[in-house]
Design a protein around this motif. Structure first.
Motif, PDB file in Angstrom:
ATOM      1  N   GLY A 178       0.787  -1.137  -0.028  1.00 17.14           N
ATOM      2  CA  GLY A 178       0.000  -0.024   0.152  1.00 17.14           C
ATOM      3  C   GLY A 178       0.894   1.218  -0.171  1.00 17.14           C
ATOM      4  N   LYS A 179       2.233   1.073  -0.053  1.00 12.05           N
ATOM      5  CA  LYS A 179       3.045   2.394  -0.138  1.00 12.05           C
ATOM      6  C   LYS A 179       2.668   3.167  -1.182  1.00 12.05           C
ATOM      7  CE  LYS A 179       7.884   3.628   0.571  1.00 12.05           C
ATOM      8  NZ  LYS A 179       9.090   3.010   0.620  1.00 12.05           N
ATOM      9  N   ASP A 180       2.579   2.832  -2.362  1.00 13.00           N
ATOM     10  CA  ASP A 180       2.389   3.523  -3.632  1.00 13.00           C
ATOM     11  C   ASP A 180       1.038   4.565  -3.611  1.00 13.00           C
ATOM     12  OD1 ASP A 180       4.901   2.904  -4.657  1.00 13.00           O
ATOM     13  OD2 ASP A 180       3.981   1.182  -5.690  1.00 13.00           O
ATOM     14  N   GLU A 181       0.020   3.713  -3.027  1.00 15.18           N
ATOM     15  CA  GLU A 181      -1.294   3.937  -2.852  1.00 15.18           C
ATOM     16  C   GLU A 181      -1.160   5.372  -1.995  1.00 15.18           C
ATOM     17  OE1 GLU A 181      -5.767   2.907  -2.052  1.00 15.18           O
ATOM     18  OE2 GLU A 181      -4.064   1.208  -2.028  1.00 15.18           O
ATOM     19  N   LEU A 182      -0.596   5.042  -0.778  1.00 19.14           N
ATOM     20  CA  LEU A 182      -0.695   6.054   0.206  1.00 19.14           C
ATOM     21  C   LEU A 182       0.301   7.269  -0.322  1.00 19.14           C
ATOM     22  CD1 LEU A 182       0.052   3.647   3.542  1.00 19.14           C
ATOM     23  CD2 LEU A 182      -2.007   5.112   2.668  1.00 19.14           C
ATOM     24  N   GLY A 183       1.469   7.156  -0.967  1.00 16.41           N
ATOM     25  CA  GLY A 183       1.962   8.078  -1.328  1.00 16.41           C
ATOM     26  C   GLY A 183       1.256   8.883  -2.449  1.00 16.41           C
ATOM     27  N   GLU A 184       0.608   8.251  -3.614  1.00 14.17           N
ATOM     28  CA  GLU A 184      -0.341   9.119  -4.365  1.00 14.17           C
ATOM     29  C   GLU A 184      -1.152  10.032  -3.691  1.00 14.17           C
ATOM     30  OE1 GLU A 184      -1.892   6.180  -7.030  1.00 14.17           O
ATOM     31  OE2 GLU A 184       0.086   6.137  -8.192  1.00 14.17           O
ATOM     32  N   ARG A 185      -1.905   9.143  -2.436  1.00 17.94           N
ATOM     33  CA  ARG A 185      -2.983  10.050  -1.649  1.00 17.94           C
ATOM     34  C   ARG A 185      -2.312  11.132  -0.922  1.00 17.94           C
ATOM     35  NH1 ARG A 185      -7.423   7.056   2.486  1.00 17.94           N
ATOM     36  NH2 ARG A 185      -8.394   8.936   2.707  1.00 17.94           N
ATOM     37  N   LEU A 186      -1.180  10.946  -0.501  1.00 17.31           N
ATOM     38  CA  LEU A 186      -0.497  12.103   0.275  1.00 17.31           C
ATOM     39  C   LEU A 186      -0.094  13.193  -0.675  1.00 17.31           C
ATOM     40  CD1 LEU A 186       0.924  12.723   2.914  1.00 17.31           C
ATOM     41  CD2 LEU A 186       3.052  11.676   2.286  1.00 17.31           C
ATOM     42  N   GLN A 187       0.372  12.773  -1.568  1.00 17.67           N
ATOM     43  CA  GLN A 187       0.641  14.033  -2.836  1.00 17.67           C
ATOM     44  C   GLN A 187      -0.669  14.750  -2.969  1.00 17.67           C
ATOM     45  OE1 GLN A 187       2.308  12.344  -6.323  1.00 17.67           O
ATOM     46  NE2 GLN A 187       4.341  11.908  -5.287  1.00 17.67           N
ATOM     47  N   ASP A 188      -1.940  13.864  -3.352  1.00 20.82           N
ATOM     48  CA  ASP A 188      -3.132  14.797  -3.675  1.00 20.82           C
ATOM     49  C   ASP A 188      -3.675  15.619  -2.583  1.00 20.82           C
ATOM     50  OD1 ASP A 188      -3.151  13.387  -6.061  1.00 20.82           O
ATOM     51  OD2 ASP A 188      -4.669  11.672  -5.149  1.00 20.82           O
ATOM     52  N   LEU A 189      -3.365  15.094  -1.168  1.00 22.53           N
ATOM     53  CA  LEU A 189      -3.691  15.813  -0.084  1.00 22.53           C
ATOM     54  C   LEU A 189      -2.769  17.084   0.042  1.00 22.53           C
ATOM     55  CD1 LEU A 189      -4.534  13.139   2.509  1.00 22.53           C
ATOM     56  CD2 LEU A 189      -5.962  14.492   1.619  1.00 22.53           C
TER      57      LEU A 189
END
Length: 358
Positions: free
Chosen positions: A249-260
């Motif tokens: 889930g690291k990539d998904e969390l990274g993308e979500r973090l960038q969006d936020l």
């Protein structure tokens, strides 16, 4: 309309605010009605006469017969005037648009030209049908003046002088009452104007208050949303540091973090924009305080005008009571004068009979 008959027909009508020149200063305009009135051109086919007529309430505020020497002058884009020597006044009209003023001025020119042609035709017709009008005024023999030196004529002359004095007193009272009415109309017009300005200021103040409250709520909402996003980003960062081995889930969390982070950045930009508009809010606050102060000054001025109006009404009531008193005295003096005249007539008849018997 009481001032027109069935033989007069309207040929043009418009709406305008009617004014008359101040008979004292000959400079200021006095409103003839509180609202715009209908102003119409009337044509009398029987007498071949054109008139401008306007009725306000139950009385005619304009009754002007158009003559060839009259001139309608545009003094501004929406205001025009003309002088009426027969009415001994100057009429002014304020229109809603420049087009209405131009239409009225063009119709005035047409009516004046028609009045000129009608006068020329009338003069030609009079000269043809009445050749006796060419007699000069020196050929007319004046009527003899009958004079008498009888003993009763001096008393009769004194009675006529007393009657003339009473008539002069009546005219003075009428003039006092008319001047009081003019002052009352001026104070009422100024009071209505101040009331209108007061209502406009109150409406502008309410609108400014509404906008300030709305902007404050919007700024508070943006700040609250930015704090929530900042808190969420902190939680996500703490989760990523606590779970370094969670590779799926690291990539998904990274993308979500960038969006936020991008969303947070946009919200911060909006907050900076709103903070940049903060001086405008301060300016609105100062304008609001200034408007409140002006509103208070207008209210104080309105109170002063109301007191002046009350004093004017009291003066008018005093003038009316004084007029009633003077009219009563005039009536009593008139009755006494009638009695004296009857006695003088009886005395003259008795003297005439005495002379006849002698």
């Amino acid at each position: 309309m009481s001032s027109t008959t069935n033989r007069e027909q309207p040929i043009f009508s418009t709406r305008a605010h009617v004014f008359q020149i101040d008979p004292v200063t000959k400079k200021n305009w006095i409103p003839a009605s509180k609202h715009a009135a209908t102003v119409s051109y009337f044509y009398d086919a029987t007498r071949n006469v054109y008139r401008v007529i306007s009725v306000g309430g139950t009385k005619a505020i304009i009754n002007s017969t158009i003559t060839p020497n009259m001139t309608f002058t545009k003094t501004s884009q929406k205001f025009g005037q003309w002088a009426d020597s027969r009415a001994n006044t100057v009429y002014g009209l304020g229109f809603a648009s420049e087009q209405n003023l131009s239409q009225f001025a063009e119709k005035f020119q047409e009516v004046r030209e028609a009045a000129r042609l009608a006068r020329e035709r009338s003069q030609d017709k009079t000269e043809l049908t009445n050749p006796a009008l060419n007699i000069t005024s020196q050929q007319i023999v004046p009527s003899p003046i009958i004079s008498s030196n009888g003993p009763g004529d001096e008393k009769l002359f004194r009675s006529q002088s007393a009657e003339m004095e009473l008539t002069t007193e009546r005219e003075r009272v009428k003039k006092m009452l008319s001047e009081g009415s003019v002052c009352e109309v001026q104070w009422e017009a100024e009071f209505f104007s101040l009331q209108d300005n007061n209502n406009k200021l109150v409406a502008a103040l309410r609108e400014a208050n509404t906008n300030v409250e709305k902007w404050k709520k919007q700024l508070a909402g943006y700040q609250e949303e930015a704090e929530k996003l900042q808190h969420r980003v902190t939680e996500l960062e703490s989760q990523t540091t606590q779970e370094p081995n969670a590779e799926p889930g690291k990539d998904e969390l990274g993308e979500r973090l960038q969006d936020l982070e991008m969303l947070l950045k946009s919200k911060e930009e909006e907050i900076l924009l709103l903070k940049g508009q903060k001086p405008d809010l301060m300016e609105l606050e100062s304008e609001r305080e200034e408007m409140l102060q002006r509103l208070q000054e207008f209210e104080e001025r309105n109170q002063g005008l109301e007191q002046q109006l009350q004093r004017a009404e009291q003066q008018l009531r005093d003038s009316v009571s004084e007029r009633d008193r003077v009219q009563g005295e005039i009536g009593r003096a008139g009755e006494a004068l009638d009695v004296k005249i009857c006695e003088l007539n009886d005395l003259r008849q008795g003297l005439a009979r005495l002379l006849d018997s002698n």
